[in-house]
Design a protein around this motif. Structure first.
Motif, PDB file in Angstrom:
ATOM      1  N   UNK A  17       0.874  -1.176   0.000  1.00 34.61           N
ATOM      2  CA  UNK A  17       0.000   0.000   0.000  1.00 34.61           C
ATOM      3  C   UNK A  17       0.920   1.237   0.000  1.00 34.61           C
ATOM      4  N   UNK A  18       0.716   2.112  -0.964  1.00 42.56           N
ATOM      5  CA  UNK A  18       1.548   3.320  -0.975  1.00 42.56           C
ATOM      6  C   UNK A  18       0.746   4.509  -0.450  1.00 42.56           C
ATOM      7  N   UNK A  25      -7.719   6.250  -0.151  1.00 43.65           N
ATOM      8  CA  UNK A  25      -8.737   5.225   0.076  1.00 43.65           C
ATOM      9  C   UNK A  25      -8.726   4.654   1.499  1.00 43.65           C
ATOM     10  N   UNK A  26      -7.649   4.004   1.867  1.00 44.26           N
ATOM     11  CA  UNK A  26      -7.644   3.184   3.092  1.00 44.26           C
ATOM     12  C   UNK A  26      -7.905   3.982   4.380  1.00 44.26           C
ATOM     13  N   UNK A  27      -7.313   5.168   4.470  1.00 45.78           N
ATOM     14  CA  UNK A  27      -7.504   5.987   5.683  1.00 45.78           C
ATOM     15  C   UNK A  27      -8.996   6.282   5.865  1.00 45.78           C
ATOM     16  N   UNK A  28      -9.648   6.543   4.755  1.00 45.56           N
ATOM     17  CA  UNK A  28     -11.084   6.794   4.772  1.00 45.56           C
ATOM     18  C   UNK A  28     -11.867   5.537   5.200  1.00 45.56           C
ATOM     19  N   UNK A  70      -2.872  -3.573   9.456  1.00 44.98           N
ATOM     20  CA  UNK A  70      -1.895  -2.653  10.060  1.00 44.98           C
ATOM     21  C   UNK A  70      -2.348  -1.198   9.921  1.00 44.98           C
ATOM     22  N   UNK A  71      -3.137  -0.917   8.900  1.00 45.89           N
ATOM     23  CA  UNK A  71      -3.646   0.447   8.707  1.00 45.89           C
ATOM     24  C   UNK A  71      -4.837   0.740   9.619  1.00 45.89           C
ATOM     25  N   UNK A  72      -5.402  -0.305  10.213  1.00 46.45           N
ATOM     26  CA  UNK A  72      -6.522  -0.069  11.139  1.00 46.45           C
ATOM     27  C   UNK A  72      -7.857  -0.665  10.724  1.00 46.45           C
ATOM     28  N   UNK A  73      -7.855  -1.466   9.640  1.00 45.65           N
ATOM     29  CA  UNK A  73      -9.100  -2.167   9.274  1.00 45.65           C
ATOM     30  C   UNK A  73      -9.321  -3.272  10.320  1.00 45.65           C
ATOM     31  N   UNK A 286       4.177   8.622  10.309  1.00 43.14           N
ATOM     32  CA  UNK A 286       3.198   7.682   9.750  1.00 43.14           C
ATOM     33  C   UNK A 286       3.861   6.325   9.451  1.00 43.14           C
ATOM     34  N   UNK A 287       4.980   6.400   8.738  1.00 45.99           N
ATOM     35  CA  UNK A 287       5.682   5.189   8.308  1.00 45.99           C
ATOM     36  C   UNK A 287       6.137   4.351   9.517  1.00 45.99           C
ATOM     37  N   UNK A 288       6.659   5.031  10.534  1.00 46.11           N
ATOM     38  CA  UNK A 288       7.123   4.290  11.717  1.00 46.11           C
ATOM     39  C   UNK A 288       5.960   3.610  12.433  1.00 46.11           C
ATOM     40  N   UNK A 289       4.860   4.338  12.542  1.00 41.34           N
ATOM     41  CA  UNK A 289       3.686   3.771  13.218  1.00 41.34           C
ATOM     42  C   UNK A 289       3.148   2.551  12.453  1.00 41.34           C
ATOM     43  N   UNK A 290       3.035   2.706  11.139  1.00 43.18           N
ATOM     44  CA  UNK A 290       2.468   1.606  10.338  1.00 43.18           C
ATOM     45  C   UNK A 290       3.412   0.411  10.272  1.00 43.18           C
ATOM     46  N   UNK A 291       4.717   0.705  10.166  1.00 45.69           N
ATOM     47  CA  UNK A 291       5.662  -0.411  10.085  1.00 45.69           C
ATOM     48  C   UNK A 291       5.659  -1.222  11.381  1.00 45.69           C
ATOM     49  N   UNK A 292       5.585  -0.518  12.516  1.00 44.04           N
ATOM     50  CA  UNK A 292       5.538  -1.225  13.803  1.00 44.04           C
ATOM     51  C   UNK A 292       4.280  -2.092  13.880  1.00 44.04           C
ATOM     52  N   UNK A 293       3.151  -1.537  13.435  1.00 42.11           N
ATOM     53  CA  UNK A 293       1.900  -2.315  13.466  1.00 42.11           C
ATOM     54  C   UNK A 293       2.036  -3.553  12.584  1.00 42.11           C
ATOM     55  N   UNK A 294       2.621  -3.379  11.400  1.00 40.45           N
ATOM     56  CA  UNK A 294       2.769  -4.514  10.477  1.00 40.45           C
ATOM     57  C   UNK A 294       3.711  -5.573  11.059  1.00 40.45           C
ATOM     58  N   UNK A 295       4.787  -5.120  11.696  1.00 38.63           N
ATOM     59  CA  UNK A 295       5.726  -6.081  12.285  1.00 38.63           C
ATOM     60  C   UNK A 295       5.029  -6.933  13.347  1.00 38.63           C
TER      61      UNK A 295
END
Ligand code: AMP
Ligand code: TRP
Length: 338
Positions: A17-18, A25-28, A70-73, A286-295
């Motif tokens: 996801x970029x 899209x996804x944030x919405x 990881x984005x919150x879905x 943003x990137x740090x938060x999402x990467x941590x969630x994905x890990x």
């Protein structure tokens, strides 16, 4: 039964996801979960309409599901299309209510056909590619949503979906399917930082998109080299590159930063290096938060995969209910459940 309105949307398993996918899209999707009953699908049946590699597809499908989480879905809102074969079955029935002419008019079909033709791959223009929008209509109508959040490019497919729903209702004399409304995402298009005349997209190549699960150093480098002036010297108008950076701050940063930088811009004292610094900071957080969630998700991969299978199975019961009703309306047979 809750009286919340229903939302449905889907995404193809195209890899990471970029930032454009996220803000566009996804944030919405994530925010809509607060007020709506939501169904979000990873549509792997759609991904096989173009040439592909099976191992890669399977990996991308899981990857997309993990990244959405990881984005919150919420996991209970997430399904994988191929785990719910009723989508394909409804597609067949809706296909019989669609006309050849209207499907041929779909611009995405024309674009993808042209793409294959131009790379001398005409023999790979599949029947599936032609049927793609009917499968999309099935994805949607099977859950009776009120709204479908999508980008502008999907408008035509949504219109087709409404036409099919209305035709079904008319032909069988029953107000069965809802005609879902398009919910246009309010976030503007995110542009490539390397070429702000173009929309951020993976297909433009690595330097054109920001991976929201990527690493901080790379993001800083990309922002530092963002094109600010596009060569058109029109002092009256903000260049697309600058506007893009401002839009990113508006979507992710603080309003104070946005206002301060905007007033510097208006008075002509804005330093682009400072603007970029703020953009890099908001993107890195943003990137740090999402990467941590994905890990975290990847560390528990086996269990999460099981949970996605489970949520798809629960969502499937609703698809099965629709299929049973549709078959009955259309005069087809369905298995009786006592
Ligand atoms: P795609 O992977 O291009 O099919 O896009 C998936 C979703 O992300 C769709 O809802 C698109 O409208 C959205 N999207 C893709 N790229 C961008 C972009 N650069 N800016 C805003 N939204 C985008
Ligand atoms: N065609 C959509 C896209 O390219 C993906 C999609 C498939 C979809 N089925 C859907 C979107 C149902 C919304 C609803 O982005």
């Amino acid at each position: 039964m809750s009286d919340k309105k229903t939302i449905l949307s889907c995404i193809q398993p195209t890899g990471d996801i970029h930032l454009g996918n996220y803000l566009g899209a996804i944030k919405n999707w994530v925010e809509l979960q607060k007020d709506y009953r939501c169904f979000y699908g990873v549509v792997d049946y759609h991904a096989i309409t173009m040439p592909y590699n099976p191992e890669k597809l399977r990996a991308n499908t899981w990857n997309m599901a993990f990244q959405l989480l990881a984005c919150g879905i919420k996991i209970e809102n997430l399904f994988v299309q191929s785990l719910i074969p009723e989508h394909a079955e409804l597609c067949w029935m809706l296909g019989c209510l669609s006309s050849y002419g209207e499907i041929t008019r779909m611009t995405q079909f024309k674009d993808k056909t042209a793409q294959l033709k131009s790379s001398s791959k005409s023999s790979l223009i599949s029947g599936g590619l032609f049927y793609y929008p009917v499968l999309q209509a099935a994805d949607i109508l099977i859950y009776h949503p009120d709204y479908v959040p999508v980008g502008k490019d999907q408008d035509q497919h949504l219109e087709l979906t409404r036409n099919i729903a209305e035709r079904f209702n008319h032909q069988f004399g029953k107000e069965y399917f809802k005609t879902p409304q398009t919910l246009m995402t309010k976030n503007a298009k995110v542009l490539s930082m390397a070429d702000p005349t173009k929309k951020m997209s993976k297909s433009l190549g690595e330097k054109h998109y920001i991976n929201i699960f990527g690493d901080e150093a790379r993001v800083r480098k990309q922002v530092r080299s963002a094109v600010t002036d596009s060569g058109i010297s029109d002092s009256e108008q903000m260049s697309p590159g600058i506007k893009n950076l401002f839009d990113i701050i508006a979507a992710l940063g603080s309003m104070e930063d946005h206002q301060r930088l905007m007033s510097d811009y208006t008075t002509g004292s804005l330093k682009y290096s400072e603007l970029k610094e703020v953009v890099a900071d908001v993107l890195c957080s943003l990137v740090n938060e999402k990467r941590t969630a994905l890990e975290g998700i990847l560390a528990d991969k086996k269990n999460i995969k099981y949970q996605i299978q489970q949520s798809s199975a629960v969502i499937r019961t609703q698809a099965q209910q629709t299929l049973k009703e549709v078959k009955s309306i259309m005069g087809l047979l369905h298995t009786k459940t006592k």
